[in-house]
Design a protein around this motif. Structure first.
Motif, PDB file in Angstrom:
ATOM      1  N   PRO A  97       0.798  -1.237   0.000  1.00 31.99           N
ATOM      2  CA  PRO A  97       0.000   0.000   0.000  1.00 31.99           C
ATOM      3  C   PRO A  97       0.823   1.277   0.000  1.00 31.99           C
ATOM      4  N   ASP A  98       2.029   1.228   0.534  1.00 33.71           N
ATOM      5  CA  ASP A  98       2.835   2.449   0.645  1.00 33.71           C
ATOM      6  C   ASP A  98       3.829   2.618  -0.505  1.00 33.71           C
ATOM      7  N   PHE A  99       3.760   1.749  -1.496  1.00 35.26           N
ATOM      8  CA  PHE A  99       4.622   1.900  -2.665  1.00 35.26           C
ATOM      9  C   PHE A  99       4.239   3.179  -3.405  1.00 35.26           C
ATOM     10  N   GLN A 100       5.254   3.944  -3.825  1.00 33.15           N
ATOM     11  CA  GLN A 100       4.996   5.220  -4.484  1.00 33.15           C
ATOM     12  C   GLN A 100       5.190   5.113  -5.990  1.00 33.15           C
ATOM     13  N   VAL A 101       4.276   5.724  -6.708  1.00 33.36           N
ATOM     14  CA  VAL A 101       4.414   5.868  -8.159  1.00 33.36           C
ATOM     15  C   VAL A 101       4.358   7.353  -8.480  1.00 33.36           C
ATOM     16  N   LEU A 133       4.456  13.488 -10.021  1.00 33.67           N
ATOM     17  CA  LEU A 133       3.765  13.647  -8.740  1.00 33.67           C
ATOM     18  C   LEU A 133       3.767  12.333  -7.973  1.00 33.67           C
ATOM     19  N   PRO A 134       4.556  12.219  -6.873  1.00 34.46           N
ATOM     20  CA  PRO A 134       4.620  10.961  -6.119  1.00 34.46           C
ATOM     21  C   PRO A 134       3.329  10.714  -5.335  1.00 34.46           C
ATOM     22  N   VAL A 135       2.752   9.535  -5.535  1.00 38.15           N
ATOM     23  CA  VAL A 135       1.510   9.164  -4.862  1.00 38.15           C
ATOM     24  C   VAL A 135       1.619   7.710  -4.416  1.00 38.15           C
ATOM     25  N   ARG A 136       1.166   7.425  -3.212  1.00 40.71           N
ATOM     26  CA  ARG A 136       1.145   6.046  -2.736  1.00 40.71           C
ATOM     27  C   ARG A 136       0.012   5.280  -3.412  1.00 40.71           C
ATOM     28  N   VAL A 137       0.305   4.037  -3.756  1.00 41.18           N
ATOM     29  CA  VAL A 137      -0.660   3.284  -4.563  1.00 41.18           C
ATOM     30  C   VAL A 137      -1.961   3.031  -3.808  1.00 41.18           C
ATOM     31  N   LYS A 138      -1.940   3.064  -2.491  1.00 38.22           N
ATOM     32  CA  LYS A 138      -3.176   2.808  -1.755  1.00 38.22           C
ATOM     33  C   LYS A 138      -4.219   3.885  -2.036  1.00 38.22           C
ATOM     34  N   LEU A 195      -4.426   5.606  -4.934  1.00 35.44           N
ATOM     35  CA  LEU A 195      -4.910   5.335  -6.287  1.00 35.44           C
ATOM     36  C   LEU A 195      -5.889   4.167  -6.282  1.00 35.44           C
ATOM     37  N   ALA A 196      -5.595   3.153  -5.449  1.00 32.10           N
ATOM     38  CA  ALA A 196      -6.479   1.993  -5.361  1.00 32.10           C
ATOM     39  C   ALA A 196      -7.830   2.391  -4.772  1.00 32.10           C
ATOM     40  N   LEU A 197      -7.835   3.296  -3.792  1.00 30.88           N
ATOM     41  CA  LEU A 197      -9.095   3.758  -3.216  1.00 30.88           C
ATOM     42  C   LEU A 197      -9.941   4.495  -4.255  1.00 30.88           C
ATOM     43  N   ILE A 198      -9.271   5.290  -5.101  1.00 30.56           N
ATOM     44  CA  ILE A 198      -9.986   5.998  -6.170  1.00 30.56           C
ATOM     45  C   ILE A 198     -10.578   4.986  -7.151  1.00 30.56           C
ATOM     46  N   ASP A 199      -9.765   3.977  -7.515  1.00 28.36           N
ATOM     47  CA  ASP A 199     -10.255   2.940  -8.426  1.00 28.36           C
ATOM     48  C   ASP A 199     -11.427   2.175  -7.808  1.00 28.36           C
ATOM     49  N   ALA A 200     -11.297   1.850  -6.522  1.00 27.55           N
ATOM     50  CA  ALA A 200     -12.364   1.106  -5.844  1.00 27.55           C
ATOM     51  C   ALA A 200     -13.655   1.917  -5.813  1.00 27.55           C
ATOM     52  N   ALA A 201     -13.531   3.222  -5.562  1.00 28.16           N
ATOM     53  CA  ALA A 201     -14.713   4.080  -5.568  1.00 28.16           C
ATOM     54  C   ALA A 201     -15.346   4.129  -6.958  1.00 28.16           C
ATOM     55  N   GLY A 202     -14.499   4.205  -7.983  1.00 25.56           N
ATOM     56  CA  GLY A 202     -15.002   4.203  -9.351  1.00 25.56           C
ATOM     57  C   GLY A 202     -15.697   2.894  -9.698  1.00 25.56           C
ATOM     58  N   LEU A 203     -15.136   1.782  -9.235  1.00 29.10           N
ATOM     59  CA  LEU A 203     -15.751   0.482  -9.482  1.00 29.10           C
ATOM     60  C   LEU A 203     -17.099   0.368  -8.780  1.00 29.10           C
ATOM     61  N   LEU A 204     -17.175   0.901  -7.572  1.00 27.72           N
ATOM     62  CA  LEU A 204     -18.433   0.858  -6.836  1.00 27.72           C
ATOM     63  C   LEU A 204     -19.515   1.661  -7.564  1.00 27.72           C
ATOM     64  N   VAL A 205     -19.135   2.848  -8.054  1.00 29.25           N
ATOM     65  CA  VAL A 205     -20.081   3.668  -8.796  1.00 29.25           C
ATOM     66  C   VAL A 205     -20.519   2.944 -10.076  1.00 29.25           C
TER      67      VAL A 205
END
Length: 214
Positions: free
Chosen positions: A140-144, A150-155, A157-167
């Motif tokens: 979860p703390d891996f940075q891309v 722009l450094p962002v932790r993958v967790k 990005l995964a939360l954004i993807d999960a929210a999009g999947l839920l919608v």
């Protein structure tokens, strides 16, 4: 727990048949399709996509070849995407071993194929996303570097993807819901237990804090 025990038994019996570096072969195939599509006078992708009607006419290769279709984008983004797919797939294989990673990909592939035969159409998008979600749950703390700077932790990005999947699941039609649920069955099988435990732990912490401040 039972699923992990089943995995251990299966690995003891069939582990020797696992394909090492599976993601390397998949990414190499995607790159080959991308290059050939640019060089060939015909649209190769049209002969590789998942198409239920064509499969029922005997074009059985489409049950597999859709896995090797690269994302539609510019060549720069293609290179980045393929490298990222290889990186997260290799990380999962290094964490689990070849056999378990093979099964993770296989379950997602079979789920996608089943949903495609039900709905008539399938892509590898949700399957590829399942690789990213698995990677984010393990690291979860891996940075891309988002947008390459722009450094962002993958967790996150995964939360954004999960929210999009839920919608998408809530707002989509029956076909899209089936495709989403079936393609992500590997995530539920491999991480469902730990996700439930995390949710229970979070709820217990919430209850404790609530009682502390009352």
């Amino acid at each position: 727990m039972r699923f992990n025990q089943w995995l251990e038994r299966m690995e003891r019996k069939f582990g020797k048949y696992a394909i090492s570096n599976l993601m390397m072969y998949i990414v190499a195939s995607m790159a080959a399709v991308f290059v050939l599509d640019m060089l060939m006078p015909v649209n190769l992708t049209a002969y590789l996509i998942f198409n239920k009607a064509a499969i029922l006419r005997g074009q059985l290769w489409r049950l597999v070849t859709f896995l090797f279709l690269p994302p539609n984008s510019s060549i720069v983004w293609i290179l980045f995407s393929l490298y990222f797919y290889w990186m997260i797939g290799s990380a999962l294989e290094n964490q689990w071993g070849s056999f378990r990673f093979n099964l993770y990909y296989l379950f997602g592939m079979l789920g996608t194929i089943i949903s495609g035969m039900i709905t008539g159409y399938a892509t590898n998008s949700y399957l590829n996303l399942s690789l990213f979600l698995g990677f984010a749950l393990l690291y979860p703390d891996f940075q891309v570097n988002l947008f390459f700077f722009l450094p962002v932790r993958v967790k996150y990005l995964a939360l954004i993807d999960a929210a999009g999947l839920l919608v998408s699941f809530v707002m989509g039609n029956a076909s899209s819901r089936i495709a989403l649920a079936m393609a992500l069955v590997n995530v539920l099988l491999f991480f469902g237990g730990s996700l439930i435990q995390r949710a229970q732990s979070a709820y217990r912490r919430y209850k404790w804090k609530k009682s502390f401040w009352e």
